[in-house]
Design a protein around this motif. Structure first.
Motif, PDB file in Angstrom:
ATOM      1  N   GLY A   1      14.470   2.098   0.888  1.00 13.80           N
ATOM      2  CA  GLY A   1      14.024   2.295  -0.491  1.00 13.80           C
ATOM      3  C   GLY A   1      12.579   1.848  -0.612  1.00 13.80           C
ATOM      4  O   GLY A   1      12.226   0.761  -0.156  1.00 13.80           O
ATOM      5  N   LEU A   2      11.747   2.689  -1.196  1.00 18.53           N
ATOM      6  CA  LEU A   2      10.359   2.312  -1.418  1.00 18.53           C
ATOM      7  C   LEU A   2      10.316   1.470  -2.694  1.00 18.53           C
ATOM      8  O   LEU A   2      10.729   1.930  -3.762  1.00 18.53           O
ATOM      9  N   THR A   3       9.847   0.239  -2.582  1.00 19.20           N
ATOM     10  CA  THR A   3       9.892  -0.719  -3.679  1.00 19.20           C
ATOM     11  C   THR A   3       9.075  -0.251  -4.878  1.00 19.20           C
ATOM     12  O   THR A   3       9.568  -0.207  -5.994  1.00 19.20           O
ATOM     13  N   ARG A   4       7.841   0.089  -4.658  1.00 24.48           N
ATOM     14  CA  ARG A   4       6.955   0.582  -5.724  1.00 24.48           C
ATOM     15  C   ARG A   4       6.255   1.833  -5.203  1.00 24.48           C
ATOM     16  O   ARG A   4       5.230   1.744  -4.532  1.00 24.48           O
ATOM     17  N   LEU A   5       6.792   2.987  -5.537  1.00 21.82           N
ATOM     18  CA  LEU A   5       6.197   4.244  -5.061  1.00 21.82           C
ATOM     19  C   LEU A   5       4.814   4.463  -5.669  1.00 21.82           C
ATOM     20  O   LEU A   5       3.911   4.944  -4.992  1.00 21.82           O
ATOM     21  N   VAL A   6       4.668   4.099  -6.955  1.00 23.56           N
ATOM     22  CA  VAL A   6       3.382   4.325  -7.628  1.00 23.56           C
ATOM     23  C   VAL A   6       2.898   3.044  -8.315  1.00 23.56           C
ATOM     24  O   VAL A   6       3.687   2.150  -8.625  1.00 23.56           O
ATOM     25  N   ASP A   7       1.607   3.003  -8.556  1.00 24.20           N
ATOM     26  CA  ASP A   7       1.014   1.928  -9.350  1.00 24.20           C
ATOM     27  C   ASP A   7       1.488   2.120 -10.795  1.00 24.20           C
ATOM     28  O   ASP A   7       1.389   3.237 -11.334  1.00 24.20           O
ATOM     29  N   PRO A   8       2.023   1.077 -11.441  1.00 24.09           N
ATOM     30  CA  PRO A   8       2.576   1.248 -12.784  1.00 24.09           C
ATOM     31  C   PRO A   8       1.531   1.601 -13.849  1.00 24.09           C
ATOM     32  O   PRO A   8       1.886   2.144 -14.901  1.00 24.09           O
ATOM     33  N   ASP A   9       0.276   1.349 -13.595  1.00 24.73           N
ATOM     34  CA  ASP A   9      -0.773   1.652 -14.586  1.00 24.73           C
ATOM     35  C   ASP A   9      -1.367   3.041 -14.431  1.00 24.73           C
ATOM     36  O   ASP A   9      -1.824   3.641 -15.403  1.00 24.73           O
ATOM     37  N   THR A  10      -1.374   3.559 -13.192  1.00 26.50           N
ATOM     38  CA  THR A  10      -2.070   4.834 -12.941  1.00 26.50           C
ATOM     39  C   THR A  10      -1.162   5.950 -12.425  1.00 26.50           C
ATOM     40  O   THR A  10      -1.586   7.099 -12.360  1.00 26.50           O
ATOM     41  N   ALA A  11       0.053   5.629 -12.011  1.00 25.28           N
ATOM     42  CA  ALA A  11       0.995   6.582 -11.395  1.00 25.28           C
ATOM     43  C   ALA A  11       0.486   7.128 -10.060  1.00 25.28           C
ATOM     44  O   ALA A  11       1.030   8.080  -9.516  1.00 25.28           O
ATOM     45  N   VAL A  12      -0.551   6.513  -9.512  1.00 23.85           N
ATOM     46  CA  VAL A  12      -1.098   6.902  -8.206  1.00 23.85           C
ATOM     47  C   VAL A  12      -0.218   6.261  -7.122  1.00 23.85           C
ATOM     48  O   VAL A  12       0.163   5.094  -7.238  1.00 23.85           O
ATOM     49  N   PRO A  13       0.116   7.004  -6.064  1.00 17.43           N
ATOM     50  CA  PRO A  13       0.970   6.456  -5.008  1.00 17.43           C
ATOM     51  C   PRO A  13       0.402   5.170  -4.391  1.00 17.43           C
ATOM     52  O   PRO A  13      -0.812   5.034  -4.217  1.00 17.43           O
ATOM     53  N   ARG A  14       1.312   4.248  -4.082  1.00 12.85           N
ATOM     54  CA  ARG A  14       0.970   3.019  -3.360  1.00 12.85           C
ATOM     55  C   ARG A  14       1.305   3.216  -1.889  1.00 12.85           C
ATOM     56  O   ARG A  14       2.241   3.935  -1.541  1.00 12.85           O
ATOM     57  N   ALA A  15       0.553   2.538  -1.050  1.00 15.07           N
ATOM     58  CA  ALA A  15       0.813   2.612   0.393  1.00 15.07           C
ATOM     59  C   ALA A  15       2.134   1.908   0.718  1.00 15.07           C
ATOM     60  O   ALA A  15       2.454   0.868   0.149  1.00 15.07           O
ATOM     61  N   THR A  16       2.887   2.516   1.619  1.00 21.04           N
ATOM     62  CA  THR A  16       4.162   1.977   2.083  1.00 21.04           C
ATOM     63  C   THR A  16       4.249   2.218   3.574  1.00 21.04           C
ATOM     64  O   THR A  16       3.769   3.241   4.070  1.00 21.04           O
ATOM     65  N   SER A  17       4.877   1.300   4.285  1.00 21.43           N
ATOM     66  CA  SER A  17       5.121   1.541   5.708  1.00 21.43           C
ATOM     67  C   SER A  17       6.368   0.795   6.153  1.00 21.43           C
ATOM     68  O   SER A  17       6.698  -0.251   5.614  1.00 21.43           O
TER      69      SER A  17
END
Length: 189
Positions: free
Chosen positions: A64-80
């Protein structure tokens, strides 16, 4: 008298030879074939950033991706995350990694790979896939098709699979995103 002694000796020699011919010999030959076989065992998490890792009883994994997007901008966050998958294959073989959707797609979206952009938002997020096994490695984007390595002989150890989602880019439409990754290890003999 001398003649009799010689006859007695010849008679003893003939008896010894007859005993050699009376021996019975049988030979048992054993034949078997070791069938080509490849086995994948339950994966272990090696490194996880912005994700959770959970194994099921059948050896499958849910990440599960913990935070797919930044909550303020909806821009994807890096995940690995990187998985170590114990594997054994006793013959030449091929390992493949296939993404079901070619990336993370919004559940219920009408588009497939590439995703639609609706008013400046995306519904699809491709990711990078890296596979390392038996001294060979390959990396490509999830939407570039099946990733594969051909190994000319048997191998055993940990197959390493790394998935990286990029940070930044186009904001994503709100919703649940998913994909299914299938890893196959198959003899080529």
């Amino acid at each position: 008298m001398r003649k009799c002694a010689i006859i007695a000796l010849l008679s003893l020699a003939a008896t010894a030879q007859a005993q050699e011919f009376d021996r019975a010999t049988r030979r048992l030959e054993l034949n078997a074939t070791a069938q080509s076989a490849c086995v994948l065992r339950a994966p272990r998490a090696r490194a996880v950033a912005n994700a959770t890792f959970q194994t099921s009883g059948d050896g499958n994994v849910r990440v599960g991706l913990t935070r797919l997007v930044d909550p303020d901008t909806a821009v994807p966050r890096a995940t690995s995350f990187e998985l170590a998958i114990p594997a054994t294959c006793n013959a030449s073989h091929r390992v493949t990694v296939t993404s079901g959707k070619g990336g993370l797609g919004r559940i219920g979206a009408a588009t497939g790979q590439g995703g639609a952009q609706t008013q400046g938002f995306a519904e699809f997020l491709p990711y990078a896939v890296r596979l390392d096994w038996a001294g060979a490695g390959i990396e490509q984007a999830s939407n570039a098709g099946t990733l594969g390595l051909s190994i000319p002989n048997g191998a055993m150890g940990d197959l390493a699979l790394a998935i990286t989602t990029p940070g930044g880019g186009t904001p994503l439409v709100a919703g649940d995103y998913d994909d299914t990754i299938v890893i196959q290890l198959q003899p080529t003999d």
